[in-house]
Motif scaffolding. Structure first.
Motif, mmCIF file in Angstrom:
data_model
loop_
_atom_site.group_PDB
_atom_site.id
_atom_site.type_symbol
_atom_site.label_atom_id
_atom_site.label_comp_id
_atom_site.label_asym_id
_atom_site.label_seq_id
_atom_site.Cartn_x
_atom_site.Cartn_y
_atom_site.Cartn_z
ATOM 1 N N ALA A 1 0.823 -1.203 0.000
ATOM 2 C CA ALA A 1 0.000 0.000 0.000
ATOM 3 C C ALA A 1 0.861 1.259 0.000
ATOM 4 N N ASP A 2 0.480 2.202 -0.870
ATOM 5 C CA ASP A 2 1.148 3.507 -0.998
ATOM 6 C C ASP A 2 2.534 3.419 -1.616
ATOM 7 N N ALA A 3 2.957 2.247 -2.073
ATOM 8 C CA ALA A 3 4.252 2.136 -2.745
ATOM 9 C C ALA A 3 4.145 2.694 -4.162
ATOM 10 N N LYS A 4 5.277 3.053 -4.730
ATOM 11 C CA LYS A 4 5.304 3.664 -6.053
ATOM 12 C C LYS A 4 5.619 2.672 -7.166
ATOM 13 N N VAL A 5 6.133 1.492 -6.815
ATOM 14 C CA VAL A 5 6.499 0.497 -7.824
ATOM 15 C C VAL A 5 6.107 -0.900 -7.346
ATOM 16 N N TRP A 6 5.962 -1.807 -8.327
ATOM 17 C CA TRP A 6 5.744 -3.206 -8.027
ATOM 18 C C TRP A 6 7.089 -3.880 -7.744
#
Length: 276
Positions: free
Chosen positions: A184-189
């Motif tokens: 959650a709220d991360a910018k990348v996979w």
């Protein structure tokens, strides 16, 4: 009918909608509800737009959101429709920002709905391109917001929600299987380990302890009866992650199976419509 969407309504009923006619490939707007108690199908109100390869998601209100899909004459659709089984009525929902067909979907733990990937084609075209975008619909159904783009082209993928509004994506590429996690709220996979055997057509279901159960699928040309469990990293690191491992011979499938539709009804997991 081919490539229709099926979802389980509250109680013991199932909704089947859309699809296409095998001979003409024309999309249909037909809707049927299956009642387990009477073992019967009942025709219900037609959809507003004929479509196939669309997503169907059960909302917290008990209504069903139908999103995207294909229609040969209209091309890939961005429109959404909401079905109320009580009144037997369809209404227009908020369109997605991107048209998508055969997309992956998931419902986050806070009730928001994610649509990711899929294919896009122009009206009257038999060719399509993969779309890498992902978006999430707020709980009120008033706004779609972008999520980080998918890291790669995915064929036959599965997207599941994790505790804490995270996501796990497992899908097939031309070069093999690929797995990614979005906290959650991360910018990348972030890449995560792949399952050890199946390549396509498996069923991935969340369990109560935050683990994921994978059953069936194809390992090359042959289907498998095996099962594996994986516990990804969570936002609070509890419980701790655990790599893919064989679940137990006691819960292997009775026969080789792939492309199953799974229902998690704790403490049981029900597999429906397995076919290879």
């Amino acid at each position: 009918l081919g490539q229709s969407a099926v979802y389980v309504l509250q109680g013991s009923r199932g909704l089947g909608s859309g699809g296409y006619y095998a001979k003409t490939k024309d999309a249909t707007a037909t809707v049927r509800i299956y009642d387990h108690a009477s073992n019967s199908w009942t025709a219900r109100a037609y959809r507003l737009t004929p479509r196939y390869n669309h997503a169907a998601t059960l909302l917290s209100t008990g209504k069903v959101l139908g999103a995207g899909g294909g229609n040969f004459g209209l091309g890939t659709l961005a429109s959404t429709e909401v079905y109320d089984a009580v009144t037997d009525r369809w209404s227009h929902g908020l369109p997605m920002t991107t048209p998508r067909s055969t997309q992956m979907q998931a419902v986050l733990t806070d009730g928001r709905i994610v649509m990711a990937g899929g294919f896009v084609s122009e009206p009257g075209s038999n060719s399509s391109t993969f779309d890498y975008t992902a978006e999430v619909l707020d709980i009120a159904g008033k706004a779609w917001s972008p999520l980080p783009d998918l890291p790669t082209t995915i064929f036959g993928g599965d997207l599941v929600a994790l505790p804490g509004n995270g996501l796990l994506l497992i899908g097939r590429r031309q070069s093999g299987l690929s797995s990614y996690q979005l906290i959650a709220d991360a910018k990348v996979w972030t890449p995560v380990p792949n399952p050890t055997s199946p390549q396509l057509g498996f069923t991935l279901t969340p369990l109560l302890d935050g683990s994921l159960l994978l059953v069936g699928g194809r390992g090359g040309a042959s289907p498998t009866d095996g099962s594996e469990v994986f516990r990804p990293v969570s936002n609070d690191a509890k419980p701790p992650p655990r790599p893919w491992h064989h679940a137990s011979p006691s819960i292997d499938l009775v026969s080789d199976s792939c492309a199953c539709f799974a229902l998690a009804r704790p403490p049981r997991l029900v597999l429906l419509g397995c076919a290879c």
